[in-house]
Write a protein that holds these residues in place. Structure first.
Motif, PDB file in Angstrom:
ATOM      1  N   LEU A  13      55.961   7.668 -12.376  1.00 48.14           N
ATOM      2  CA  LEU A  13      55.486   6.406 -12.925  1.00 48.14           C
ATOM      3  C   LEU A  13      54.300   5.884 -12.129  1.00 48.14           C
ATOM      4  CD1 LEU A  13      55.699   4.187 -14.993  1.00 48.14           C
ATOM      5  CD2 LEU A  13      57.366   3.066 -13.520  1.00 48.14           C
ATOM      6  N   GLN A  14      54.358   6.009 -10.815  1.00 47.81           N
ATOM      7  CA  GLN A  14      53.227   5.572 -10.004  1.00 47.81           C
ATOM      8  C   GLN A  14      51.966   6.345 -10.377  1.00 47.81           C
ATOM      9  OE1 GLN A  14      55.040   6.030  -6.102  1.00 47.81           O
ATOM     10  NE2 GLN A  14      54.787   3.836  -5.786  1.00 47.81           N
ATOM     11  N   TRP A  15      52.094   7.628 -10.576  1.00 48.63           N
ATOM     12  CA  TRP A  15      50.915   8.418 -10.962  1.00 48.63           C
ATOM     13  C   TRP A  15      50.435   8.054 -12.356  1.00 48.63           C
ATOM     14  CZ3 TRP A  15      47.634  10.310  -7.851  1.00 48.63           C
ATOM     15  CH2 TRP A  15      48.034  10.692  -6.577  1.00 48.63           C
ATOM     16  N   ALA A  16      51.361   7.694 -13.247  1.00 46.46           N
ATOM     17  CA  ALA A  16      50.956   7.233 -14.578  1.00 46.46           C
ATOM     18  C   ALA A  16      50.173   5.926 -14.462  1.00 46.46           C
ATOM     19  CB  ALA A  16      52.183   7.052 -15.469  1.00 46.46           C
ATOM     20  N   VAL A  17      50.645   5.023 -13.589  1.00 43.93           N
ATOM     21  CA  VAL A  17      49.941   3.760 -13.356  1.00 43.93           C
ATOM     22  C   VAL A  17      48.539   4.027 -12.837  1.00 43.93           C
ATOM     23  CG1 VAL A  17      49.869   1.736 -11.830  1.00 43.93           C
ATOM     24  CG2 VAL A  17      51.981   2.328 -13.015  1.00 43.93           C
ATOM     25  N   VAL A  18      48.451   4.956 -11.906  1.00 45.55           N
ATOM     26  CA  VAL A  18      47.156   5.296 -11.323  1.00 45.55           C
ATOM     27  C   VAL A  18      46.208   5.805 -12.402  1.00 45.55           C
ATOM     28  CG1 VAL A  18      46.007   6.904  -9.730  1.00 45.55           C
ATOM     29  CG2 VAL A  18      48.039   5.673  -9.003  1.00 45.55           C
ATOM     30  N   GLY A  19      46.723   6.417 -13.443  1.00 42.18           N
ATOM     31  CA  GLY A  19      45.881   6.917 -14.528  1.00 42.18           C
ATOM     32  C   GLY A  19      45.560   5.884 -15.592  1.00 42.18           C
ATOM     33  N   LEU A 102      44.765  -6.582 -10.040  1.00 42.70           N
ATOM     34  CA  LEU A 102      44.294  -6.531  -8.651  1.00 42.70           C
ATOM     35  C   LEU A 102      44.948  -7.573  -7.756  1.00 42.70           C
ATOM     36  CD1 LEU A 102      40.551  -5.756  -9.336  1.00 42.70           C
ATOM     37  CD2 LEU A 102      42.390  -4.161  -8.726  1.00 42.70           C
ATOM     38  N   GLY A 103      45.366  -8.676  -8.328  1.00 41.05           N
ATOM     39  CA  GLY A 103      46.126  -9.661  -7.579  1.00 41.05           C
ATOM     40  C   GLY A 103      45.351 -10.406  -6.505  1.00 41.05           C
ATOM     41  N   PRO A 104      46.094 -11.162  -5.688  1.00 45.55           N
ATOM     42  CA  PRO A 104      45.458 -12.081  -4.741  1.00 45.55           C
ATOM     43  C   PRO A 104      44.685 -11.407  -3.613  1.00 45.55           C
ATOM     44  CG  PRO A 104      47.817 -11.993  -4.353  1.00 45.55           C
ATOM     45  CD  PRO A 104      47.552 -11.214  -5.609  1.00 45.55           C
ATOM     46  N   LEU A 108      38.852 -11.390  -4.761  1.00 50.43           N
ATOM     47  CA  LEU A 108      37.533 -11.774  -4.254  1.00 50.43           C
ATOM     48  C   LEU A 108      36.614 -10.566  -4.120  1.00 50.43           C
ATOM     49  CD1 LEU A 108      38.444 -14.526  -1.628  1.00 50.43           C
ATOM     50  CD2 LEU A 108      37.602 -14.804  -3.968  1.00 50.43           C
ATOM     51  N   GLY A 109      37.154  -9.454  -3.647  1.00 46.06           N
ATOM     52  CA  GLY A 109      36.353  -8.232  -3.561  1.00 46.06           C
ATOM     53  C   GLY A 109      35.896  -7.781  -4.932  1.00 46.06           C
ATOM     54  N   PHE A 110      36.803  -7.859  -5.903  1.00 43.84           N
ATOM     55  CA  PHE A 110      36.465  -7.499  -7.285  1.00 43.84           C
ATOM     56  C   PHE A 110      35.351  -8.392  -7.821  1.00 43.84           C
ATOM     57  CE2 PHE A 110      37.690  -8.517 -11.829  1.00 43.84           C
ATOM     58  CZ  PHE A 110      37.020  -7.442 -12.399  1.00 43.84           C
ATOM     59  N   ALA A 111      35.490  -9.704  -7.620  1.00 45.56           N
ATOM     60  CA  ALA A 111      34.475 -10.639  -8.117  1.00 45.56           C
ATOM     61  C   ALA A 111      33.130 -10.390  -7.446  1.00 45.56           C
ATOM     62  CB  ALA A 111      34.933 -12.077  -7.894  1.00 45.56           C
ATOM     63  N   GLN A 169      41.383   0.750  -3.434  1.00 47.44           N
ATOM     64  CA  GLN A 169      41.859   0.202  -2.158  1.00 47.44           C
ATOM     65  C   GLN A 169      43.183  -0.553  -2.308  1.00 47.44           C
ATOM     66  OE1 GLN A 169      40.034   1.034   0.528  1.00 47.44           O
ATOM     67  NE2 GLN A 169      38.818   2.139  -0.981  1.00 47.44           N
ATOM     68  N   SER A 170      43.721  -0.600  -3.522  1.00 47.58           N
ATOM     69  CA  SER A 170      44.880  -1.441  -3.804  1.00 47.58           C
ATOM     70  C   SER A 170      46.195  -0.770  -3.428  1.00 47.58           C
ATOM     71  CB  SER A 170      44.895  -1.795  -5.289  1.00 47.58           C
ATOM     72  OG  SER A 170      45.250  -0.671  -6.071  1.00 47.58           O
ATOM     73  N   ALA A 171      47.245  -1.581  -3.476  1.00 44.42           N
ATOM     74  CA  ALA A 171      48.596  -1.081  -3.197  1.00 44.42           C
ATOM     75  C   ALA A 171      49.049  -0.086  -4.266  1.00 44.42           C
ATOM     76  CB  ALA A 171      49.567  -2.266  -3.127  1.00 44.42           C
ATOM     77  N   TRP A 172      48.475  -0.180  -5.458  1.00 44.26           N
ATOM     78  CA  TRP A 172      48.837   0.772  -6.511  1.00 44.26           C
ATOM     79  C   TRP A 172      48.526   2.198  -6.054  1.00 44.26           C
ATOM     80  CZ3 TRP A 172      51.629  -1.153 -10.351  1.00 44.26           C
ATOM     81  CH2 TRP A 172      51.452  -2.482 -10.727  1.00 44.26           C
ATOM     82  N   ILE A 173      47.369   2.386  -5.466  1.00 41.68           N
ATOM     83  CA  ILE A 173      46.967   3.710  -5.009  1.00 41.68           C
ATOM     84  C   ILE A 173      47.757   4.102  -3.755  1.00 41.68           C
ATOM     85  CG2 ILE A 173      45.036   5.093  -4.102  1.00 41.68           C
ATOM     86  CD1 ILE A 173      44.841   4.498  -7.101  1.00 41.68           C
ATOM     87  N   ALA A 174      47.906   3.148  -2.827  1.00 39.19           N
ATOM     88  CA  ALA A 174      48.651   3.438  -1.599  1.00 39.19           C
ATOM     89  C   ALA A 174      50.096   3.827  -1.928  1.00 39.19           C
ATOM     90  CB  ALA A 174      48.610   2.223  -0.680  1.00 39.19           C
TER      91      ALA A 174
END
Length: 177
Positions: A13-19, A102-104, A108-111, A169-174
C-alpha cells in the motif's frame, strides 16, 4: 529487489501511495499544458485518495487532522486569491488538494518552490510568446494556446513540479523506503 508476494500488505500500500500522488501530479501538469485546465475529477481524485492512503498507512489521527486543516486552510486562501483574479479556480483546488497530502511540515516548501517555478514558467512563456511560431508547430492547438499572449499561464505545471519535489522529502516516501 524483493519479491512482491513476500512483502507485507502495508508495504504494498505504501508503494501504491508513492505511485498515486506522482501520477496525479503528472496528469494535472499535462492537462494544464494541453488545455489550460485542471479537471475537477483529477483534483477530486487526488483529494479522495488522501484519506484512503492515510487509513491504509495507519496515519495517526492527530497527523490526519493536521493534514486536513492545512488542506482546508489552503483551499480558503486559494479561493480568496481566485476571487481576486490572481489565480485560476483549477489551480486553487489543485493547490489545496496537494497541500492536503503534504501537510503542515511541507506546505511552506511547496508554496515557495511552486512560486519560484511559476515565476520561471511565466518568464519563459512571456519570452516564448514574443518569438514567431514556426509553421510546422502552428498546427498544434495546445502549443498555439501556450503561445497566445491573451492566454494565462498553466500554473498547474509549477504546482505539480513543486508538489513532486516536496513529496520526495515527505514521510510518505520515508515510510515506503
Amino acid at each position: 529487489m524483493p519479491d512482491l508476494a513476500t512483502l507485507p500488505a502495508y508495504s504494498l500500500l505504501q508503494w501504491a501511495v508513492v505511485g498515486v500522488f506522482p501520477a496525479l501530479m503528472i496528469a494535472a501538469a499535462a492537462s494544464d499544458a494541453a488545455s489550460m485546465r485542471i479537471p475537477n475529477w483529477l483534483t477530486g481524485t487526488l483529494a479522495m485518495a488522501f484519506p484512503i492512503a492515510a487509513a491504509g498507512t495507519a496515519m495517526p489521527l492527530e497527523t490526519l487532522g493536521l493534514h486536513v486543516a492545512v488542506g482546508f486552510g489552503a483551499l480558503i486562501i486559494c479561493m480568496g486569491l481566485f476571487a481576486t483574479g490572481w489565480i485560476g479556480g483549477g489551480d486553487a483546488k489543485f493547490f489545496a488538494a496537494t497541500a492536503l497530502w503534504l501537510g503542515p511540515y511541507h506546505i511552506l516548501g511547496f508554496a515557495l518552490i511552486s512560486t519560484v517555478l511559476g515565476g520561471f514558467l511565466t518568464l519563459a512563456l512571456l519570452s516564448f510568446r514574443k518569438l514567431p511560431m514556426p509553421a510546422p508547430l502552428a498546427a498544434q492547438g495546445w502549443l498555439m494556446r501556450l503561445h497566445d499572449p491573451k492566454e494565462g499561464v498553466p500554473y498547474g505545471l509549477a504546482l505539480a513540479a513543486g508538489g513532486l519535489l516536496v513529496f520526495g522529502q515527505s514521510a510518505w516516501i520515508a515510510g515506503a523506503a
